[in-house]
Design a protein around this motif. Sequence first.
Motif, short mmCIF file in Angstrom:
data_model
loop_
_atom_site.label_atom_id
_atom_site.label_comp_id
_atom_site.label_asym_id
_atom_site.label_seq_id
_atom_site.Cartn_x
_atom_site.Cartn_y
_atom_site.Cartn_z
N LEU A 197 31.60 47.22 39.97
CA LEU A 197 30.31 47.90 39.77
C LEU A 197 30.16 48.37 38.33
O LEU A 197 29.04 48.34 37.78
CB LEU A 197 30.20 49.09 40.73
CG LEU A 197 30.19 48.74 42.22
CD1 LEU A 197 30.15 50.01 43.06
CD2 LEU A 197 29.02 47.83 42.57
N HIS A 198 31.24 48.77 37.72
CA HIS A 198 31.21 49.16 36.31
C HIS A 198 30.81 47.96 35.44
O HIS A 198 29.96 48.08 34.54
CB HIS A 198 32.59 49.69 35.90
CG HIS A 198 32.71 50.02 34.44
ND1 HIS A 198 32.00 51.04 33.84
CD2 HIS A 198 33.45 49.44 33.46
CE1 HIS A 198 32.30 51.08 32.55
NE2 HIS A 198 33.18 50.12 32.29
N GLN A 199 31.39 46.80 35.72
CA GLN A 199 31.06 45.60 34.95
C GLN A 199 29.60 45.20 35.13
O GLN A 199 28.97 44.70 34.20
CB GLN A 199 31.98 44.45 35.39
CG GLN A 199 33.44 44.66 35.06
CD GLN A 199 34.35 43.65 35.76
OE1 GLN A 199 33.88 42.65 36.32
NE2 GLN A 199 35.64 43.92 35.76
N ARG A 200 29.07 45.45 36.31
CA ARG A 200 27.68 45.06 36.60
C ARG A 200 26.69 46.20 36.32
O ARG A 200 25.51 46.06 36.60
CB ARG A 200 27.55 44.64 38.07
CG ARG A 200 28.10 43.25 38.36
CD ARG A 200 27.92 42.90 39.83
NE ARG A 200 28.05 41.47 40.09
CZ ARG A 200 27.04 40.62 40.14
NH1 ARG A 200 25.80 41.06 39.94
NH2 ARG A 200 27.22 39.33 40.40
N HIS A 201 27.16 47.31 35.78
CA HIS A 201 26.31 48.45 35.44
C HIS A 201 25.55 48.98 36.66
O HIS A 201 24.36 49.31 36.60
CB HIS A 201 25.30 48.06 34.33
CG HIS A 201 25.94 47.46 33.12
ND1 HIS A 201 26.69 48.20 32.23
CD2 HIS A 201 25.97 46.17 32.66
CE1 HIS A 201 27.14 47.41 31.27
NE2 HIS A 201 26.72 46.17 31.51
#
Length: 247
Positions: A197-201
């Motif tokens: 989720l961090h990578q996908r903002h």
Amino acid sequence: MDSNSPLLATQGTLTGIGVGPGDPDLITLKALKCLQAADVVAFPRGRSGQPGLAETIIAPHLGQQQLLPLDFPYSFDPDRLTRAWQQAGDRIWQCLVQGRDVVFACEGDLSFYGTFNYLALTLEQRYSTATIRRIPGICSPMAAVSALGLPLTMQSDKLVVLPALYAVDDLDAALAWADVVVLLKVGSVYSQVWQLLHQRHLLAHSWVVVNATQPTQTVYRPLTPYPHLDLPYFSLMVIRSGANPLP
């Protein structure tokens, strides 16, 4: 067996009731009436001698009914599971052939990954004359988004529910086309999911609800400051990945 058989004339009915996600007040009126009218109330036995969730939910509503806790192993062994379903079905059948009505309490909704599905299927296979009814209940995603004060879906939102996540790639694939993703039992993979989720903002548009509607309910929102959470079994994540995520 002939439809005029004395056995069928006196045979009881098994009714599965969805009793909701935890708050005893969220049981439906229809389920409550059926519960209180039953001769026998069955439910999954809790772990380590403690009451299970379904038993805890229905406890305030019980009268003098016979209680029938049933043992269902926490196992993926098909042979062990089959034996447990058969033993549970046999115990319920012994009540039914005595003309006693049995209610089986299942947390959430029966049709939403409910324990009752396996019990009913086993009973139907072993005892073809069994009469089985179903009464729906409120399932955990509905309870979770109510706790968040959010809708689950709007307009043409595409929804995916993943009951258990064994590979983060499965979530990555779902996020590629779904507008809303619900992850059940997210605790064991939470850290990996957080990284994705961090990578996908998407951390600002993702939420975790623990023990929805229960006294121990906990909400984590947004998830940005929580890369590591030690989450219990009844933990659920809601992710809005659509073009216009809610604030």
